[in-house]
Motif scaffolding. Sequence first.
Motif, mmCIF file in Angstrom:
data_model
loop_
_atom_site.group_PDB
_atom_site.id
_atom_site.type_symbol
_atom_site.label_atom_id
_atom_site.label_comp_id
_atom_site.label_asym_id
_atom_site.label_seq_id
_atom_site.Cartn_x
_atom_site.Cartn_y
_atom_site.Cartn_z
ATOM 1 N N ALA A 84 47.010 29.789 45.391
ATOM 2 C CA ALA A 84 45.633 30.160 45.040
ATOM 3 C C ALA A 84 45.601 30.976 43.757
ATOM 4 C CB ALA A 84 44.996 30.943 46.187
ATOM 5 N N LEU A 85 46.533 31.931 43.647
ATOM 6 C CA LEU A 85 46.585 32.780 42.458
ATOM 7 C C LEU A 85 46.981 31.952 41.237
ATOM 8 C CD1 LEU A 85 46.264 35.655 41.448
ATOM 9 C CD2 LEU A 85 48.666 36.070 41.993
ATOM 10 N N ARG A 86 47.937 31.061 41.416
ATOM 11 C CA ARG A 86 48.360 30.217 40.298
ATOM 12 C C ARG A 86 47.210 29.347 39.809
ATOM 13 N NH1 ARG A 86 50.989 25.541 38.443
ATOM 14 N NH2 ARG A 86 52.871 26.004 37.215
ATOM 15 N N GLN A 87 46.474 28.762 40.746
ATOM 16 C CA GLN A 87 45.356 27.891 40.382
ATOM 17 C C GLN A 87 44.283 28.642 39.607
ATOM 18 O OE1 GLN A 87 42.096 28.053 42.105
ATOM 19 N NE2 GLN A 87 41.265 26.471 40.772
ATOM 20 N N ARG A 88 43.961 29.843 40.051
ATOM 21 C CA ARG A 88 42.911 30.606 39.384
ATOM 22 C C ARG A 88 43.336 31.060 37.990
ATOM 23 N NH1 ARG A 88 38.692 34.237 41.432
ATOM 24 N NH2 ARG A 88 37.554 32.782 40.128
ATOM 25 N N ILE A 89 44.563 31.509 37.874
ATOM 26 C CA ILE A 89 45.036 31.975 36.577
ATOM 27 C C ILE A 89 45.103 30.821 35.578
ATOM 28 C CG2 ILE A 89 47.059 32.868 35.361
ATOM 29 C CD1 ILE A 89 47.528 34.736 37.738
ATOM 30 N N LEU A 90 45.574 29.658 36.014
ATOM 31 C CA LEU A 90 45.638 28.521 35.104
ATOM 32 C C LEU A 90 44.244 28.001 34.767
ATOM 33 C CD1 LEU A 90 48.782 26.579 36.357
ATOM 34 C CD2 LEU A 90 48.566 28.166 34.434
ATOM 35 N N SER A 91 43.303 28.136 35.702
ATOM 36 C CA SER A 91 41.912 27.801 35.387
ATOM 37 C C SER A 91 41.370 28.759 34.330
ATOM 38 C CB SER A 91 41.045 27.867 36.644
ATOM 39 O OG SER A 91 39.675 27.703 36.318
ATOM 40 N N ALA A 92 41.660 30.049 34.499
ATOM 41 C CA ALA A 92 41.227 31.036 33.501
ATOM 42 C C ALA A 92 41.825 30.709 32.146
ATOM 43 C CB ALA A 92 41.645 32.439 33.944
ATOM 44 N N ARG A 93 43.070 30.283 32.137
ATOM 45 C CA ARG A 93 43.717 29.942 30.870
ATOM 46 C C ARG A 93 43.033 28.772 30.183
ATOM 47 N NH1 ARG A 93 47.763 30.826 27.766
ATOM 48 N NH2 ARG A 93 48.802 29.149 26.627
ATOM 49 N N GLN A 94 42.689 27.744 30.949
ATOM 50 C CA GLN A 94 42.005 26.590 30.359
ATOM 51 C C GLN A 94 40.653 26.988 29.777
ATOM 52 O OE1 GLN A 94 43.346 23.541 29.754
ATOM 53 N NE2 GLN A 94 45.169 24.654 30.460
ATOM 54 N N VAL A 95 39.964 27.894 30.454
ATOM 55 C CA VAL A 95 38.676 28.375 29.940
ATOM 56 C C VAL A 95 38.879 29.086 28.607
ATOM 57 C CG1 VAL A 95 36.810 30.040 30.339
ATOM 58 C CG2 VAL A 95 37.536 28.505 32.187
ATOM 59 N N LEU A 96 39.882 29.952 28.537
ATOM 60 C CA LEU A 96 40.118 30.696 27.305
ATOM 61 C C LEU A 96 40.606 29.791 26.175
ATOM 62 C CD1 LEU A 96 41.639 34.085 28.493
ATOM 63 C CD2 LEU A 96 39.293 33.533 27.887
ATOM 64 N N LEU A 97 41.294 28.724 26.500
ATOM 65 C CA LEU A 97 41.698 27.785 25.470
ATOM 66 C C LEU A 97 40.492 27.025 24.902
ATOM 67 C CD1 LEU A 97 45.022 26.313 26.932
ATOM 68 C CD2 LEU A 97 44.738 28.030 25.137
ATOM 69 N N ARG A 98 39.458 26.860 25.725
ATOM 70 C CA ARG A 98 38.223 26.237 25.222
ATOM 71 C C ARG A 98 37.454 27.190 24.321
ATOM 72 N NH1 ARG A 98 37.606 24.299 30.669
ATOM 73 N NH2 ARG A 98 35.905 25.759 31.093
ATOM 74 N N GLY A 125 41.731 40.499 45.992
ATOM 75 C CA GLY A 125 41.376 40.096 47.354
ATOM 76 C C GLY A 125 42.275 38.994 47.874
ATOM 77 N N ALA A 126 42.655 38.043 47.015
ATOM 78 C CA ALA A 126 43.548 36.964 47.433
ATOM 79 C C ALA A 126 44.933 37.501 47.791
ATOM 80 C CB ALA A 126 43.651 35.920 46.323
ATOM 81 N N LEU A 127 45.412 38.450 47.008
ATOM 82 C CA LEU A 127 46.710 39.060 47.297
ATOM 83 C C LEU A 127 46.679 39.833 48.609
ATOM 84 C CD1 LEU A 127 47.496 40.342 43.695
ATOM 85 C CD2 LEU A 127 48.752 38.545 44.903
ATOM 86 N N ARG A 128 45.621 40.587 48.806
ATOM 87 C CA ARG A 128 45.507 41.374 50.040
ATOM 88 C C ARG A 128 45.348 40.468 51.264
ATOM 89 N NH1 ARG A 128 46.755 44.874 51.778
ATOM 90 N NH2 ARG A 128 45.039 46.254 52.428
ATOM 91 N N ALA A 129 44.565 39.390 51.109
ATOM 92 C CA ALA A 129 44.394 38.451 52.214
ATOM 93 C C ALA A 129 45.704 37.739 52.539
ATOM 94 C CB ALA A 129 43.317 37.420 51.862
ATOM 95 N N GLY A 130 46.592 37.631 51.541
ATOM 96 C CA GLY A 130 47.898 37.019 51.769
ATOM 97 C C GLY A 130 48.896 37.955 52.426
ATOM 98 N N GLY A 131 48.472 39.176 52.712
ATOM 99 C CA GLY A 131 49.336 40.117 53.415
ATOM 100 C C GLY A 131 50.059 41.098 52.532
ATOM 101 N N LEU A 132 49.861 41.047 51.220
ATOM 102 C CA LEU A 132 50.514 42.006 50.335
ATOM 103 C C LEU A 132 49.893 43.379 50.525
ATOM 104 C CD1 LEU A 132 51.184 39.190 48.975
ATOM 105 C CD2 LEU A 132 51.374 40.480 46.836
ATOM 106 N N SER A 133 50.736 44.392 50.527
ATOM 107 C CA SER A 133 50.249 45.755 50.725
ATOM 108 C C SER A 133 49.464 46.222 49.503
ATOM 109 C CB SER A 133 51.425 46.703 50.952
ATOM 110 O OG SER A 133 52.215 46.803 49.771
#
Length: 238
Positions: A84-98, A125-133
Amino acid sequence: MAEQTGTLRRTPLSRDRIFRAAVALADEAGIESLSMRNLAQALGVVPMALYKHVANKDELLAGMIDEVVGEIDPPVPGLDWKPALRQRILSARQVLLRHPWAALAVESRTTATPAILAYLDSVIGALRAGGLSVDLTHHVMHALGSRALGFSQELFDDSRRAGRSGPVESEPPTAPPPEFAARFPHVAEIATAAAHDEASVVGAGCDDQFEFEFALDLLLDGIERRHQQGWTSHHPPR
């Protein structure tokens, strides 16, 4: 042209319309060319009309950033935190490249805009929902830095950070001068080591999309390992 201008003038002016037009102008000619005067001209209004909706250039820039951040894909329901985190970050990257000017605009601000805060909140929130402290998540966000928003400083090419629009024309990497190689042999060795796709974002130099994903995956793998080890900043595993 007169008919088009008349149509623009009949369309009510709003903050959203102003921000969209400003983003389009920055995409076309670069952020440095954007002014309230040429923005007003593009919208078919007098410059003073803009100030009824936007107080100043700083507020305009904040709205433009939020307009761009709003293009990032929303979280995909049901995904584990890592993909989920990878998908969002790469989506953000594509937006910034535009929008090549946007990364530098984000870096130049001293306070985060509401859209950036909302995006970062969802990443946390995604990190916390994944169980990361909370402790590990805090350090993860520091490790990701601007990469969480889809960009990072290029080590061998700064054309993106200059906010240039469109593809970058560059010559293939050449061997550095002998005096440079003698003084900095290891830098010289890797600077021209990899041959990347000529259609890459930075032209014939380093393929920054490849390098970005390589670094992102290294970080995500390390974060996953720390999470599985029960890592804390007070008692890190040796």
